[in-house]
Scaffold this motif. Structure first.
Motif: not given
Length: 61
Positions: A6-16
Motif C-alpha cells: 500500500a505504501l509503494f502504490v501510495a508513493d507511485v500515486l503521489r509522484a503521478e
C-alpha cells in the motif's frame, strides 16, 4: 495486502499527482488501499457491467 504494498502504490500515486499537478479528495495512501481492495475483490473478471446489474445482454438482430 501488506502495508508495504500500500505504501509503494501510495508513493507511485503521489509522484503521478505531483507530475500532473492534481489533487484528490483521498490521500494517496487511502486511494492506494481503495485500489488494492478493488483488485482483491472476488468478482469474476469475465463479468461485465450488465452481469453485475442483472441487465440481459443485447440479442443480435
Amino acid at each position: 495486502m501488506t502495508r508495504e504494498l500500500a505504501l509503494f502504490v501510495a508513493d507511485v500515486l503521489r509522484a503521478e499527482r505531483r507530475r500532473r499537478g492534481t489533487r484528490r479528495a483521498l490521500t494517496p495512501f487511502r486511494q492506494a488501499v481503495l485500489v488494492l481492495r478493488w483488485f482483491r475483490d472476488a468478482t469474476p473478471r469475465t463479468c461485465t457491467r450488465s452481469c453485475s446489474n442483472a441487465v440481459p445482454p443485447a440479442t443480435p438482430t
